[in-house]
Enzyme design. Structure first.
Site, mmCIF file in Angstrom:
data_model
loop_
_atom_site.group_PDB
_atom_site.id
_atom_site.type_symbol
_atom_site.label_atom_id
_atom_site.label_comp_id
_atom_site.label_asym_id
_atom_site.label_seq_id
_atom_site.Cartn_x
_atom_site.Cartn_y
_atom_site.Cartn_z
ATOM 1 N N SER A 247 0.841 -1.186 0.000
ATOM 2 C CA SER A 247 0.000 0.000 0.000
ATOM 3 C C SER A 247 0.879 1.239 0.000
ATOM 4 O O SER A 247 2.041 1.193 0.396
ATOM 5 C CB SER A 247 -0.870 0.020 1.251
ATOM 6 O OG SER A 247 -0.046 0.259 2.368
ATOM 7 N N LYS A 248 0.270 2.323 -0.446
ATOM 8 C CA LYS A 248 1.033 3.570 -0.507
ATOM 9 C C LYS A 248 1.439 4.009 0.905
ATOM 10 O O LYS A 248 2.529 4.538 1.104
ATOM 11 C CB LYS A 248 0.187 4.653 -1.172
ATOM 12 C CG LYS A 248 1.034 5.807 -1.664
ATOM 13 C CD LYS A 248 0.274 6.612 -2.671
ATOM 14 C CE LYS A 248 1.099 7.756 -3.214
ATOM 15 N NZ LYS A 248 0.352 8.547 -4.172
ATOM 16 N N ARG A 249 0.544 3.758 1.842
ATOM 17 C CA ARG A 249 0.833 4.198 3.207
ATOM 18 C C ARG A 249 2.106 3.549 3.740
ATOM 19 O O ARG A 249 2.963 4.198 4.307
ATOM 20 C CB ARG A 249 -0.362 3.908 4.123
ATOM 21 C CG ARG A 249 -0.179 4.462 5.502
ATOM 22 C CD ARG A 249 -1.472 4.921 6.150
ATOM 23 N NE ARG A 249 -2.660 4.205 5.719
ATOM 24 C CZ ARG A 249 -3.184 3.173 6.386
ATOM 25 N NH1 ARG A 249 -2.630 2.732 7.482
ATOM 26 N NH2 ARG A 249 -4.284 2.594 5.945
#
Ligand code: GLU
Length: 494
Positions: A247-249
């Site tokens: 995920s980008k996070r």
């Protein structure tokens, strides 16, 4: 196979993720293989989270990847009336019912089930309301949701043959009477998605395993709406080395397609890499042209097990999965040079390094220089970073190159300008003649040719490594080579 119609239905709530791009790619490959149609449908019913920026990013990402679609983009919000009409129809046919249970009542029941260590499922209380009772509650203006009536008289449950996972079964006991319309009158995703797939005559639903939990309920909806049930193929998830979803996070930009565009990836190289992230041929072939991949692709060779995106955060050598980089290098080094030229020209323009001469009088030089230097490059961006010295006199020196190949040999301060004098008087500035001069001079100085060669490379390109130095010198040309050896050397000793 009857007409193949597949879809890519992203929710526009963020950037185009590489997992989403892989879903699009697999659908695209399947459509192309069977002369089918790929439909792009933007699932924008979540008004709070959908953004125009995300829609634009998804569309431009797909275009950049070369994944063209045959119909759409359609927007789910264009069909809200159809979603509501389907819910209405299910109500009218007795296949759905209005449920007036309040949030608090349901929460109490959930807690009670939890306390009794039982799985919570809606108990179907409002299913037993008579028409008069329902009408009375409605007349009072009590809020209600619409629930699908799972037919519990039928023995067994829902089974389907997933094209990747084989037979998947859920018993009716496991499926509660699920909500299809919220109390604000908005149909839920589960229903909208089915209604859209029916209208779009989707033959195969190829999507991530994160949707597997929806499939049994969706099959019940197809049946209730008397529509043919499509084939399903659920692809493995893509996880990181710690087995967490990417995920980008947690992983940053490297999970976004746009990152690869900015990093100078070739779009087909990224597609080729994504194809292997969850699919393989029996002989584990790694490089596929478009046509080869279309011909080779099949749903039954999609892996059941989750695929691993091999990314080590902070690894200075690999800014993303090494396999992605090596596939990109392969294409960069082997693609027809004529296809590479415009891509590099664009990057040089962006960097302010472009000169119109490269497409005119110096065209031949430009092409042969790209051909020479690409052998060491990983991305298109490298032409303007690592390759800067070929297009500008204003380039940087790698610290390691200066330390190891210049400063270590104090005498290079004299040797390199001497080399400049010799090169200046060469009748023909060919790589053979340059080699002769450099080797001859090293012998005169009584040193290994490598010292002179590496020193010349460091001064004239700023780099520790590169293609053969004699070719490099010929590509840089006499004037630049001589000037750099003469004027840049001394500066490095300060
Ligand atoms: N909009 C869903 C998503 O982006 C797609 C669901 C589906 O493929 O059925 O995950």
């Amino acid at each position: 196979m009857s007409e193949v119609r597949v879809r890519f239905p992203p929710s526009p709530t963020g950037y185009l993720h590489i997992g989403g791009a892989r879903t699009a790619l697999y659908n695209w490959l399947f459509a192309r293989k069977y002369n089918g149609k790929l439909i792009l449908r933007i699932e924008d019913t979540d008004a709070d989270r959908s953004t125009q920026e995300s829609i634009d990013g998804i569309i431009s990402g797909l275009q950049w990847l070369g994944l063209d679609w045959d119909e759409g983009p359609y927007f789910q919000t264009q069909f809200t009336h159809e979603h509501s009409a389907a819910a209405e129809r299910l109500l009218n046919e007795g296949k759905a019912y209005k449920c007036f249970c309040t949030r608090e009542e349901l929460e109490d029941k959930r807690k009670a089930a939890l306390a009794a260590k039982q799985d919570y499922k809606y108990d179907g209380l409002c299913r037993r309301l008579t028409a008069a009772e329902t009408a009375e509650k409605e007349a009072k203006g009590l809020p209600f949701v619409i629930r699908f009536k799972v037919d519990r008289h039928e023995i067994g449950g829902v089974s389907f043959k997933d094209q990747v996972l084989g037979v998947v079964s859920r018993t009716y006991n496991d499926i509660e009477d699920f909500v299809i319309v919220r109390s604000n009158g908005k149909p839920l995703y589960l229903l909208c998605n089915v209604v859209d797939d029916i209208r779009d005559r989707i033959s195969h639903v190829i999507r991530g395993q994160d949707h597997l939990g929806n499939t049994a309920r969706q099959i019940l909806l197809y049946r209730a709406l008397a529509a043919p049930v499509p084939e399903f193929a659920h692809m493995p998830l893509t996880l990181d080395l710690q087995k967490a979803k990417i995920s980008k996070r947690s992983h940053g930009e490297i999970v976004a397609v746009q990152f690869y565009q900015k990093a100078g990836f070739l779009p087909w190289a990224l597609c080729n890499f994504l194809a292997l992230l969850g699919w393989s041929t029996s002989d584990n072939q790694e490089i596929f042209s478009r046509q080869e991949l279309i011909a080779a692709f099949s749903l039954d060779r999609i892996n059941k097990a989750n695929s691993i995106f091999n990314y080590r955060k902070g690894d200075p050598k690999f800014f993303t999965d090494p396999k992605a980089i090596s596939i990109n290098e392969h294409y960069l080094r082997t693609m027809p040079i004529a296809e590479l030229v415009p891509l590099v020209a664009d990057k040089l323009r962006e960097a302010g390094l472009w000169q119109d001469e490269y497409a005119a009088g110096q065209k031949e030089w430009f092409i042969s220089t790209l051909d020479l230097i690409r052998s060491r490059f990983h991305t298109i961006n490298d032409f303007v970073t690592l390759g800067r010295a070929y297009f500008s006199d204003d380039y940087e020196f790698e610290e390691r190159a200066v330390k190891k190949n210049i400063l270590k040999h104090e005498k290079l301060r004299e040797w390199l300008p001497e080399l400049a004098d010799r090169l200046e008087s060469l009748p023909d500035f060919t790589h053979q003649n340059i080699e002769e001069i450099m080797r001859g001079l090293a012998a005169e100085f009584g040193i290994k040719p490598g010292i002179l060669i590496n020193g010349a490379r460091a001064v004239s390109t700023g780099l520790l490594a590169g293609p053969g130095m004699f070719e490099v010198a010929a590509a840089l040309g006499r004037e630049r080579m001589v000037g750099r050896l003469r004027h840049k050397t001394a500066g490095l000793y300060k």
